[in-house]
Design an enzyme around this catalytic site. Structure first.
Site, PDB file in Angstrom:
ATOM      1  N   ILE A 132       0.846  -1.211   0.000  1.00  0.00           N
ATOM      2  CA  ILE A 132       0.000   0.000   0.000  1.00  0.00           C
ATOM      3  C   ILE A 132       0.874   1.250   0.000  1.00  0.00           C
ATOM      4  CG2 ILE A 132      -1.796   1.268   1.253  1.00  0.00           C
ATOM      5  CD1 ILE A 132      -2.402  -1.298   2.795  1.00  0.00           C
ATOM      6  N   LYS A 201       5.429  -0.191  12.951  1.00  0.00           N
ATOM      7  CA  LYS A 201       4.819   0.526  11.818  1.00  0.00           C
ATOM      8  C   LYS A 201       4.116   1.793  12.271  1.00  0.00           C
ATOM      9  CE  LYS A 201       4.378  -3.705   9.088  1.00  0.00           C
ATOM     10  NZ  LYS A 201       3.553  -4.896   8.876  1.00  0.00           N
TER      11      LYS A 201
HETATM   12  N1  HSE Z   1       4.804  -9.815   9.035  1.00  0.00           N
HETATM   13  C1  HSE Z   1       4.334  -8.610   8.445  1.00  0.00           C
HETATM   14  C2  HSE Z   1       2.812  -8.642   8.402  1.00  0.00           C
HETATM   15  C3  HSE Z   1       4.909  -8.484   7.064  1.00  0.00           C
HETATM   16  O1  HSE Z   1       2.250  -9.720   8.603  1.00  0.00           O
HETATM   17  O2  HSE Z   1       2.191  -7.611   8.215  1.00  0.00           O
HETATM   18  C4  HSE Z   1       4.663  -7.165   6.397  1.00  0.00           C
HETATM   19  O3  HSE Z   1       5.283  -6.116   7.087  1.00  0.00           O
END
Ligand code: HSE
Length: 415
Positions: A132, A201
């Protein structure tokens, strides 16, 4: 002259990056206006049967010291080797693009500063939301806004697991295994399941939006491992689904509030329809209002899509620093969790002799007006309720008092 690229790490994302780049090479070359080639792939494992076996190397210094290499994709993950490699490459004036959210979340301020000092770029579109587009939209398209809040379903693995548990009654273990087989999960899936990946994130998004590094170790983070089918059932009957959500916002007095936790999400809220490996991120700006970004949040080619996009951008900006950066973190910049305001779902178990009616009136006198929930076959000694919105420290105090008489089985915030 042809521009050379190197890829560090030939795992799920690295192999996807090479595959997508080679598949779309003609179009990529046309877009950049000069010939481009992957010259090296660095991995400690051997891949003798790979069509790219001739590009495989094991010595990082070959990449570092090759003046032809302009851009390096660091898709090895982790914050030790990857940090040393990235720092050395940027100091050598080579741009680095990455999907490594751990490194960006921990060292973004420093690595972005080094990129600026050496007139190259550190790009990390793939670090949040897989395929995205979200990083560029925040620092480019939405740059004219004051970002009031960013909320998102940011981990594909946990969203996939929750979807399988809720919709197909699949066990947690089977759903996790399937997520691993699909290449969604981290090398150590604890980072997914315990919310650590989503935490990194939301810290990256918050650092970008509020210009100061938000340290993932300093914000509240809880995952989905303690969610039980009972909670899923209460949520369902009350009109909610459970999702792992990250939220970051700036308070009126300039502090940053950030956390990752499971949430009861109203079935009318758009996040309730974000299923499987999909992620959704809602950015609230004072000009744009709500802007929502949706797509595949993990997986080989979706993540490679963002990495290859960054490679192209870095090649196009050879010799020019694009200008994305944020400052180091500041003391006292974060709102403490105790001061956050939430409404929460609580599930308790009393002893068999406790009367539900007595519990209801005792709890209401502590919390104020509660909404009591039902589920099919609710045991007589089980009670679930949603509290009014109040400071987390008050909720915690009340729950501590309750824990002397009942067992607190679950506490989940309402979005
Ligand atoms: N392990 C991460 C997820 C991978 O499942 O979102 C993508 O950042």
């Amino acid at each position: 002259m042809s521009s050379k690229i190197a890829v560090i790490g030939y795992g799920v994302v690295g192999s996807g990056t090479v595959e997508l780049f080679e598949t779309n090479k003609e179009q990529i070359v046309k877009g950049i206006g000069r010939d481009v080639e992957i010259k090296y792939i660095l991995d400690l494992k051997d891949f003798p049967d790979s069509p790219y076996a001739d590009k495989m190397i094991k010595d990082f210094n070959i990449i570092l010291n090759d003046p032809e290499v302009e851009v390096v994709a660091e898709v090895v993950g982790g914050a030790t080797f990857a940090y040393n490699y990235t720092k050395a490459l940027l100091e050598n004036g080579k741009s680095v693009v990455t999907s490594n959210k751990e490194l960006v979340a921990r060292k973004g301020a420093e690595l972005l500063r080094i990129a600026k000092e050496h007139n190259c770029n550190y790009l990390f579109e793939a670090s949040v939301g897989g395929g995205i587009p979200i990083i560029r939209p925040i620092y480019k398209c939405l740059a004219g806004n004051k970002i009031e809040e960013i909320a998102g379903i940011l981990n594909g693995t946990t969203n996939f697991i929750l979807t399988k548990m809720i919709r197909e009654q699949m066990s947690f273990e089977d759903a996790l295994k399937l997520a691993q087989e699909n290449g969604y999960a981290e090398a150590d899936p604890t980072a997914d399941v315990e919310g650590i990946d989503a935490c990194r994130k939301i810290c990256i998004l918050g650092s970008l939006a509020y210009g100061r590094q938000i340290d993932p170790d300093k914000i509240h983070c809880s995952g989905i491992s303690r969610i039980k089918m009972e909670d899923v059932e209460y949520a369902d009957v009350a009109g909610y689904v459970i999702k792992l959500v990250g939220v970051v916002r700036e308070t009126e007095d300039g502090k940053v509030s950030a956390m990752v936790s499971p949430r009861f999400v109203d079935k009318k809220h758009m996040f309730s329809h974000v299923d499987d490996v999909y992620n959704a991120i809602c950015v609230k700006g004072n000009g744009v209002g709500d802007a929502v970004f949706y797509g595949r949040g993990a997986g080989k080619l979706p993540t490679a899509s963002a990495v290859v996009g960054d490679i192209i951008d870095a090649l196009k900006h050879k010799g020019t620093h694009i200008g994305v950066s944020w400052a180091e973190s500041e003391a006292d910049m974060l709102l403490s969790r105790a001061e956050e305001e939430s409404s929460v779902y609580v599930r308790v178990k009393g002893s068999n002799s406790d009367s539900i009616e007595n519990m209801k009136s005792a709890f209401s006198s502590m919390f104020g007006k509660l909404i009591f929930l039902e589920r099919a076959n609710r045991p007589d000694n089980e009670l679930a309720f949603i509290t009014p919105k109040m400071k987390e420290k008050e909720i915690d105090n009340n729950l501590t008092i309750l824990s002397h008489t009942v067992s607190i089985e679950s506490k989940i915030r309402i979005l």
